[in-house]
Design a protein around this motif. Structure first.
Motif, short mmCIF file in Angstrom:
data_model
loop_
_atom_site.label_atom_id
_atom_site.label_comp_id
_atom_site.label_asym_id
_atom_site.label_seq_id
_atom_site.Cartn_x
_atom_site.Cartn_y
_atom_site.Cartn_z
N PHE A 91 -3.64 6.32 -0.03
CA PHE A 91 -4.25 7.42 0.72
C PHE A 91 -3.20 8.23 1.46
O PHE A 91 -3.21 9.47 1.43
N VAL A 92 -2.28 7.55 2.14
CA VAL A 92 -1.24 8.25 2.90
C VAL A 92 -0.37 9.08 1.95
O VAL A 92 -0.08 10.26 2.20
N TYR A 93 0.04 8.49 0.82
CA TYR A 93 0.85 9.22 -0.14
C TYR A 93 0.05 10.36 -0.77
O TYR A 93 0.61 11.41 -1.10
N ASN A 105 -7.23 -8.16 1.55
CA ASN A 105 -6.29 -7.55 2.49
C ASN A 105 -5.20 -6.78 1.75
O ASN A 105 -4.84 -5.66 2.14
N LEU A 156 -4.68 0.51 -0.93
CA LEU A 156 -5.48 1.72 -0.83
C LEU A 156 -5.03 2.60 0.34
O LEU A 156 -5.02 3.83 0.23
N LEU A 157 -4.65 1.98 1.45
CA LEU A 157 -4.16 2.75 2.59
C LEU A 157 -2.86 3.48 2.24
O LEU A 157 -2.69 4.66 2.55
N ILE A 158 -1.95 2.78 1.57
CA ILE A 158 -0.69 3.40 1.17
C ILE A 158 -0.95 4.53 0.17
O ILE A 158 -0.36 5.61 0.27
N MET A 194 -5.23 10.69 -5.38
CA MET A 194 -5.35 9.22 -5.40
C MET A 194 -5.45 8.70 -6.83
O MET A 194 -4.83 7.69 -7.16
N SER A 224 -6.69 -3.62 0.34
CA SER A 224 -6.89 -2.62 1.41
C SER A 224 -5.58 -1.95 1.79
O SER A 224 -5.54 -0.74 2.00
N LEU A 225 -4.52 -2.74 1.88
CA LEU A 225 -3.21 -2.18 2.20
C LEU A 225 -2.75 -1.23 1.11
O LEU A 225 -2.21 -0.16 1.38
#
Length: 163
Positions: A67-69, A57, A63-65, A99, A60-61
């Motif tokens: 991706f957004v940046y 988890n 990687l999400l951050i 990334m 994943s968080l």
């Protein structure tokens, strides 16, 4: 050493890779059997198994951050021309490059130097470097001649907030 001997003995690389994978599987199975038999290893192993979903988890968080940046970095600094640390390998021209660059910065390697290189004024830059939909950016030599050169100016003060 075993993999080297295996490759030297077997000419077919696919067969060597398959045999090597099977050998690795048996090594892992032997380790799991050892954990089952030795009582003192069960507690750390069970703790590791219990913590793995939380680690997934958090990963994943992260990687999400990233991706957004990365998307924000491509939008803000994708057109900045190469100079200094901003080069063909370290840039915000694509989400993949961004990334990898942000992952490198997450380890603490050279983010401040890169930020200052984004702030350096470029010579002969286009202040309003708009992207033409029909022409892709010139990211590598294969894109020429039907591509758009990217020669944007420096990042401006937004780089301080971004980094």
């Amino acid at each position: 050493l075993g993999g080297f001997v295996l490759r030297a003995a077997v000419d077919d690389t696919r067969l060597a890779a398959t045999v090597s994978s099977v050998a690795s599987f048996f090594r892992i199975a032997r380790l799991l059997r050892l954990v089952r038999l030795v009582r003192n290893l069960r507690v750390p192993f069970n703790t590791l198994v219990a913590v793995l979903p939380g680690i997934a988890n958090m990963g994943s968080l992260l990687l999400l951050i990233l991706f957004v940046y990365s998307v924000c970095g491509v939008q803000l600094y994708g057109t900045v021309a190469f100079k200094g640390g901003v080069n063909d390998q370290a840039n915000f021209r694509s989400v993949g490059n961004a990334m990898l660059l942000l992952l490198r910065f997450a380890t603490g390697e050279g983010w401040n130097g890169f930020m200052h290189d984004l702030l350096v004024p470029r010579e002969d830059c286009e202040d309003d470097s708009n992207h033409v939909r029909d022409k892709p950016w010139c990211l590598n030599d294969r894109d020429y001649p039907d591509c758009q050169e990217v020669n944007g100016c420096a990042a401006g003060s937004s780089a301080y907030a971004y980094f």
